[in-house]
Structures are given as structure tokens and as C-alpha cells.
Design a protein around this motif. Sequence first.
Motif, PDB file in Angstrom:
ATOM      1  N   ALA A  82      12.322  -0.024  -4.338  1.00 42.82           N
ATOM      2  CA  ALA A  82      12.370  -1.448  -4.028  1.00 42.82           C
ATOM      3  C   ALA A  82      10.962  -1.989  -3.879  1.00 42.82           C
ATOM      4  O   ALA A  82      10.007  -1.241  -3.627  1.00 42.82           O
ATOM      5  CB  ALA A  82      13.174  -1.700  -2.754  1.00 42.82           C
ATOM      6  N   ALA A  83      10.829  -3.290  -4.018  1.00 44.72           N
ATOM      7  CA  ALA A  83       9.532  -3.953  -3.890  1.00 44.72           C
ATOM      8  C   ALA A  83       9.263  -4.314  -2.433  1.00 44.72           C
ATOM      9  O   ALA A  83      10.165  -4.737  -1.705  1.00 44.72           O
ATOM     10  CB  ALA A  83       9.499  -5.218  -4.749  1.00 44.72           C
ATOM     11  N   ARG A  84       8.031  -4.109  -2.007  1.00 39.45           N
ATOM     12  CA  ARG A  84       7.624  -4.542  -0.672  1.00 39.45           C
ATOM     13  C   ARG A  84       7.506  -6.061  -0.633  1.00 39.45           C
ATOM     14  O   ARG A  84       7.289  -6.712  -1.663  1.00 39.45           O
ATOM     15  CB  ARG A  84       6.279  -3.913  -0.298  1.00 39.45           C
ATOM     16  N   LEU A  85       7.620  -6.615   0.561  1.00 38.23           N
ATOM     17  CA  LEU A  85       7.468  -8.053   0.758  1.00 38.23           C
ATOM     18  C   LEU A  85       6.070  -8.351   1.284  1.00 38.23           C
ATOM     19  O   LEU A  85       5.455  -7.514   1.951  1.00 38.23           O
ATOM     20  CB  LEU A  85       8.517  -8.554   1.746  1.00 38.23           C
ATOM     21  N   ARG A  89       1.340   7.664  -1.356  1.00 38.06           N
ATOM     22  CA  ARG A  89       0.537   6.534  -0.842  1.00 38.06           C
ATOM     23  C   ARG A  89      -0.102   5.778  -1.992  1.00 38.06           C
ATOM     24  O   ARG A  89      -0.091   4.538  -2.012  1.00 38.06           O
ATOM     25  CB  ARG A  89      -0.532   7.050   0.126  1.00 38.06           C
ATOM     26  N   ARG A  90      -0.654   6.509  -2.958  1.00 36.51           N
ATOM     27  CA  ARG A  90      -1.295   5.842  -4.101  1.00 36.51           C
ATOM     28  C   ARG A  90      -0.270   5.072  -4.924  1.00 36.51           C
ATOM     29  O   ARG A  90      -0.494   3.907  -5.298  1.00 36.51           O
ATOM     30  CB  ARG A  90      -2.015   6.865  -4.983  1.00 36.51           C
ATOM     31  N   VAL A  91       0.846   5.716  -5.222  1.00 37.67           N
ATOM     32  CA  VAL A  91       1.853   5.091  -6.071  1.00 37.67           C
ATOM     33  C   VAL A  91       2.478   3.880  -5.384  1.00 37.67           C
ATOM     34  O   VAL A  91       2.579   2.787  -5.973  1.00 37.67           O
ATOM     35  CB  VAL A  91       2.942   6.121  -6.440  1.00 37.67           C
ATOM     36  N   GLU A  92       2.881   4.057  -4.143  1.00 39.29           N
ATOM     37  CA  GLU A  92       3.623   2.997  -3.470  1.00 39.29           C
ATOM     38  C   GLU A  92       2.751   1.816  -3.113  1.00 39.29           C
ATOM     39  O   GLU A  92       3.155   0.658  -3.257  1.00 39.29           O
ATOM     40  CB  GLU A  92       4.343   3.577  -2.253  1.00 39.29           C
ATOM     41  N   GLN A  93       1.533   2.089  -2.637  1.00 40.31           N
ATOM     42  CA  GLN A  93       0.638   0.975  -2.326  1.00 40.31           C
ATOM     43  C   GLN A  93       0.156   0.293  -3.607  1.00 40.31           C
ATOM     44  O   GLN A  93       0.034  -0.937  -3.663  1.00 40.31           O
ATOM     45  CB  GLN A  93      -0.549   1.472  -1.494  1.00 40.31           C
ATOM     46  N   GLY A 128       3.198  -1.558  -4.988  1.00 43.14           N
ATOM     47  CA  GLY A 128       3.879  -2.418  -4.030  1.00 43.14           C
ATOM     48  C   GLY A 128       5.349  -2.087  -3.904  1.00 43.14           C
ATOM     49  O   GLY A 128       6.201  -2.982  -3.864  1.00 43.14           O
ATOM     50  N   ILE A 129       5.657  -0.772  -3.809  1.00 44.39           N
ATOM     51  CA  ILE A 129       7.051  -0.342  -3.758  1.00 44.39           C
ATOM     52  C   ILE A 129       7.278   0.588  -2.570  1.00 44.39           C
ATOM     53  O   ILE A 129       6.340   0.993  -1.887  1.00 44.39           O
ATOM     54  CB  ILE A 129       7.464   0.390  -5.053  1.00 44.39           C
TER      55      ILE A 129
END
Length: 276
Positions: A103-106, A28-32, A35-36
Motif C-alpha cells: 500500500a502507499a503511505r500517506l 527501509r530503502r525500498v519502502e521509503q 513510499g510504500i
Amino acid sequence: MPAPVAVEDPTDPRLADYVGLTDAALRRRVEQGRGIFIAEGELVIRQLLASRYPVRSVLVTAPRLARLQDVLGGLPAPVYVAPQAVLEAVAGFALHRGAVAAAARLPPAPPAALLDGARVVAVLEGLNDHENIGAVFRNAAALGVDAVLLSPTCADPLYRRAVRVSMGQVLHVPFTTSAPWPASLREVAAAGFEVVALTPHAAAEPVACLAEGARPVALLLGAEGAGLSAGALAAADRWVRVPMRRGVDSLNVATAAAIAFHRVQERWDGGPAAHD
């Protein structure tokens, strides 16, 4: 595609996006923070490459690279090739699928943009199980749902397990968060949708009634156990249920959703096939 890059060291900083894939708090920390999100497995990576999401990198074993060569050929992002043991050391578990991608979030779309022109939307309240989220999105893609709105208490649809269970379909069904909740349901109704709550309540109509009518439909689905909140039920124009045999209190939310998605498509000639 740039030439694949061989990586032998699991601490290589170029693999930082993939570290600790089973550590939910870390992810959660890394992805948020970055933004991935992570796509796991050959099939899901193929869906990712066919989606709008920008790919940051791909990490594969040599055998998986050979299997994905047909879709990786034009990819501008780096492709890292590592032994199976390195993938497992980085990910933190036995990654049998041998392929992951970052991948990058939109940017989130406003709910109004998703409602515009839609005939069927799913509105999820409090679904906090990633497998259920993924299964609902897979059903939505298969059965003609145009978009998904989520309450702020729902699990992340782009969490690795949710993406995998959806078979990558979460990458193709538009979604966004609907807030404030449940007041934002008034905006759905104001956009011309019939707001229908799926509930096992005895006062609800049989789900077959969804085939009748011509208005766009917003199907409200709640978490297993708790079900829909009183506020969400109060915001609905009608309640529907899936008739079941005595002694069975409910269905899995994704199963119930699939039944409702299928029935509501009967409002229009052609059914789900019209969306092919």
C-alpha cells in the motif's frame, strides 16, 4: 476487481514490492524510496482495505484468495495469485499467513492537525522496537487514544512487523512525527494539553491520578531501558508511575501504556466505550 493474475515466477517484476521482507535494510530503502509499506495476513489486509491507505497490489495463495474474496471484490488494484513456494521465495521466509499486500503511505500530517479536538494523545520517545510500537498502537486504538506523536528516533509504525503486531490498528490511529525534539513538546502544551510523563521514578504520582481532571492529556512514553530523556521529563507537567511490587523495576512499555490509557479515559463519562 480485475481478474486475479496467476504468477509462477518469483522473479516476476510485478512482485518487486514484496522482495526480501525480512531484510530490514533492504526494506527501509525500498519502502521509503517508493513510499510504500507491507500488510501481512488476512486480518491485517482486511484492516488495510477498511483504511484510507491506497492499495497497490495484493499477493495471495489460492486458498487465501477464497477467504478474502468478500473484501477483494471491489478492489481496483491487481491481485496476484501464486503457489506458497513462490510467496516464500519472494518474501524470503516461510510466509504461513499466505497473504500480503502493498500500500502507499500517506503524506505526514502536521502535529497541530492531530492535536485539534483530541482528548488523549500518546507521545512516544525513542521507541525503536517494532513489536512494542505495534502493541502501543493496538492499545491506543482499543482504549480511546485519538492520535500518536513520535519523536524522530522512533521506529517506523508502518514497518511490516509493527503493522502486524498492531493487528492493523496502526492504519486507523492517526500519527505523525513531532520535531524538533523535545522542543516540540512546548507546542503540545500550548495546545492546551496536560503533558504527563509515564516513568517508574519514585517521585512520580500513582497512575490512578490520571482519572482526575478535565484537560486533554498527552501521555509521554519512553523506550524500555533508557526511559524518557531528561528533556522530555523536564517538559512534563507531572510524572506518573504504575505502582509495582518490590523487586520488579518496570513493565513492558505497551503494558504500562495500556494501564495509563485506561485510567485517563476515566476523566470523562463513558470511558473508552464512548469512542465506539
